[in-house]
Scaffold this active site. Structure first.
Site, PDB file in Angstrom:
ATOM      1  N   GLU A  52       0.882  -1.177   0.000  1.00  0.00           N
ATOM      2  CA  GLU A  52       0.000   0.000   0.000  1.00  0.00           C
ATOM      3  C   GLU A  52       0.908   1.213   0.000  1.00  0.00           C
ATOM      4  O   GLU A  52       1.777   1.336   0.868  1.00  0.00           O
ATOM      5  CB  GLU A  52      -0.920  -0.019   1.222  1.00  0.00           C
ATOM      6  CG  GLU A  52      -1.921  -1.178   1.220  1.00  0.00           C
ATOM      7  CD  GLU A  52      -2.768  -1.251  -0.060  1.00  0.00           C
ATOM      8  OE1 GLU A  52      -3.042  -0.204  -0.659  1.00  0.00           O
ATOM      9  OE2 GLU A  52      -3.122  -2.372  -0.465  1.00  0.00           O
ATOM     10  N   CYS A 101      -1.650   8.606   4.452  1.00  0.00           N
ATOM     11  CA  CYS A 101      -1.694   8.303   3.023  1.00  0.00           C
ATOM     12  C   CYS A 101      -3.030   8.758   2.442  1.00  0.00           C
ATOM     13  O   CYS A 101      -3.138   9.048   1.270  1.00  0.00           O
ATOM     14  CB  CYS A 101      -1.490   6.823   2.813  1.00  0.00           C
ATOM     15  SG  CYS A 101      -2.517   5.868   3.910  1.00  0.00           S
TER      16      CYS A 101
END
Ligand code: NAD
Length: 542
Positions: free
Chosen positions: A293, A327
């Site tokens: 990720e 993020c």
């Protein structure tokens, strides 16, 4: 010993504590902050359950007070990485043969230790080492970490129960073997829960790991490692390797037993690891599973039917909480011209009340960015915006690294929808806004979809059904986590499984069944009760 078919019940999410003045959780946390601020702990390498010291030292400082050292750590060399791989491979034989419920019970115990005895300890270490305020630490190193443990056990129950059909003459079973070899977990600075989980999902499924923690998250990560061991995680199941990423990566990638990489961090680092695996592909015993990720350029898109106050709140929380170092943080926004003045006014009012500073002062909403490199990177974007003819800084823009790495929450307004800060991930408290003509709604949605290489999170604000329908279609691949009338941050385990595609990662959805599947190597077993004794079939008859 344990011969029951056991199912972990679907858990509830861990309740987030509020840390109001005078609350018991507040005083426990303050006591722990004081204690940890007075210490300089020594962080060893941990291989096969044993502490290893190389004497090659690094320092962990508080980002909001960078002269204050909180820990000194031993860095691994090539030799220690090889020792750790060996330890992981040795521990695996026993660990994979441990009944999965017993493995899961150790993980559940770790979750419970964090929820109770060590909540203040992990939260304080996350606040001091990663510069999170009390609330941001609580939702990460306590609640999300705990949720990962509990929900993964529940999802594992479902996975192991997933079995093929059988019939009176045969029994069919799926055995969920762990991968063959060792897994490397490479973890980011910004979420303590992710650091835990990147190890624990493979471990739950019977794998063993070598763990490369981020050097700017070592304080909380070391406390986690100690809790793992106290809970009874056998020696060598997770091997803790502080040190230089490229050194550890190079040794691990050149080992034929590499079975998988569980990564969260920047797109560039993950692509480098992927290339390294590609270069070594003919040397591995199996194809390493690559689960990563990575970065994002997350958006807030407002339609003219949106509520301006709600959009402004989403901008302030979504872009600036934890200094924009999520993020999922909103870092670009598309605002219709008809709403811009009102939204701008609300954002300005909110920012004028926000305080920035040390995590020990609970009235600070904003703390420091993680390190000097991040500070310089943020300042570069702000300075260029100030000098640009296409951009202006409408709020914030001040930076000061004399005591800590402080970057004021900054709003850039641009006339160019492809301006650099509309496209690139900055990973700091900076959001760029493009104001579009209301009548260009559809074209601007297309622009939003095609502007950045990432596709992690995004939010649409609208109360117009038709407008929402169009946004849903146009932004279908723009975000793996898509929010309607909410900020794009704050995914909760079990509610919004997290991950994005395109340059944002492999989208294996942390905190869900899909991620666990990546750490298994299923074996189909067919047992025939009365085997055939003739080779022929009826169609052969004359
Ligand atoms: P980073 O890529 O700088 O570092 C991540 C980890 O990789 C660190 O432990 C680092 O030491 C290690 N590393 C670096 N080079 C390596 C190499 N050659 N071999 C092995 N390991 C190596 O990222 P970061 O600054 O820690 O985290 C911020 C980034 O993480 C942002 O881009 C953010 O978007 C991303 N992130 C993504 C998610 C998500 O779920 N998509 C979640 C959190 C963070």
């Amino acid at each position: 010993m344990n011969n029951a078919l056991f199912q972990f019940a679907k858990p509830a999410n861990e309740a987030v504590k509020e840390y109001r003045p005078g609350s018991p959780e507040r005083s426990a946390l303050e006591k722990e902050l004081e204690k940890q601020s007075k210490e300089v702990i020594e962080i060893p390498i941990i291989i096969g359950g044993k502490e290893v010291r190389t004497g090659d030292m690094g320092e962990v400082v508080m980002p909001h007070n960078h002269k204050h050292v909180v820990a000194k750590y031993h860095k691994v060399g090539e030799k220690e990485v090889n020792m750790a791989i060996e330890a992981a491979l040795n521990a695996k034989k026993e660990w994979e043969n441990t009944p999965w419920v017993e493995r899961a019970s150790i993980l559940a115990r770790i979750g419970q230790l964090i929820a109770t005895k060590y909540r203040a300890r992990v939260n304080a270490s996350c606040m001091l080492g990663q510069s999170k305020n009390a609330f941001q630490a609580e939702i990460d190193s306590a609640c999300e970490a705990i949720d990962f443990f509990r929900f993964n056990n529940y999802y594992a129950s479902n996975l192991y129960a997933e079995q093929p059909s059988s019939s009176p003459d045969q029994l069919n079973r799926t055995e969920y073997r762990p991968l063959e070899g060792f897994v490397m977990a490479v973890t980011p600075f910004n979420f303590t829960s992710i650091a835990s989980n990147l190890n624990m999902t493979p471990v739950l499924m019977g794998n063993t790991t070598i763990w490369k923690p981020s050097t700017t998250a070592l304080l909380s990560n070391y406390h986690l490692m100690q809790i793992f061991m106290e809970a009874g995680l056998p020696a060598g199941v997770i091997n803790f390797l502080p040190g230089k990423g490229s050194l550890i990566g190079n040794v691990a990638l050149s080992n034929p037993n590499l079975a998988g990489i569980h990564f969260t961090g920047s797109t560039a680092t993950f692509q480098g690891l992927w290339k390294g695996v590609g270069a070594n592909i003919s040397n591995y015993k199996s194809y390493p599973r690559l689960v990563g990720e990575t970065g994002g350029k997350d958006f807030i898109f407002a339609h003219s039917s949106a509520n301006p106050r709600e959009v402004a709140t989403a901008i302030v929380r979504g872009a600036f909480e934890y200094q924009g170092q999520k993020c999922s943080a909103a870092s670009r926004a598309y605002i219709p011209a008809s709403l811009w003045n009102e939204i701008k006014q609300h954002v300005g009012e909110m920012l004028s009340t926000i305080k920035m500073g040390d995590v020990n002062d609970f009235s600070n909403f904003i703390n420091a960015v993680i390190d000097e490199a991040s500070f310089d990177n943020c300042k570069g974007y702000i300075d260029r915006a100030k000098a640009s003819l296409e951009a202006e800084v409408v709020f914030g823009g001040n930076c000061d690294k004399s005591v800590g790495y402080f970057v004021e929450p900054t709003v850039i307004l641009t006339t160019n929808p492809k301006y650099e800060s509309m496209e690139q991930e900055i990973f700091g408290p900076i959001i760029t806004i493009f104001v579009y003509d209301d009548k260009n709604y559809v074209e601007t949605l297309e622009l939003c979809d095609s502007t950045s290489p990432y596709a992690l999170t995004g939010a649409i604000f609208s109360y117009d059904l038709q407008a929402l329908k169009i946004a849903n279609e146009k932004l279908r691949y723009s975000a793996g986590n898509f929010y309607i009338n909410d900020k794009p941050t704050g995914a909760v385990v079990g509610c919004q499984p997290f991950g994005g595609s395109r340059a944002s990662g492999t989208n294996d959805k942390a905190g869900g069944l899909w991620n666990l599947i990546r750490w298994t190597n299923p074996r189909s077993i067919k047992e025939t009760f009365v085997p055939a004794t003739e080779y022929g079939y009826p169609f052969l008859a004359k």
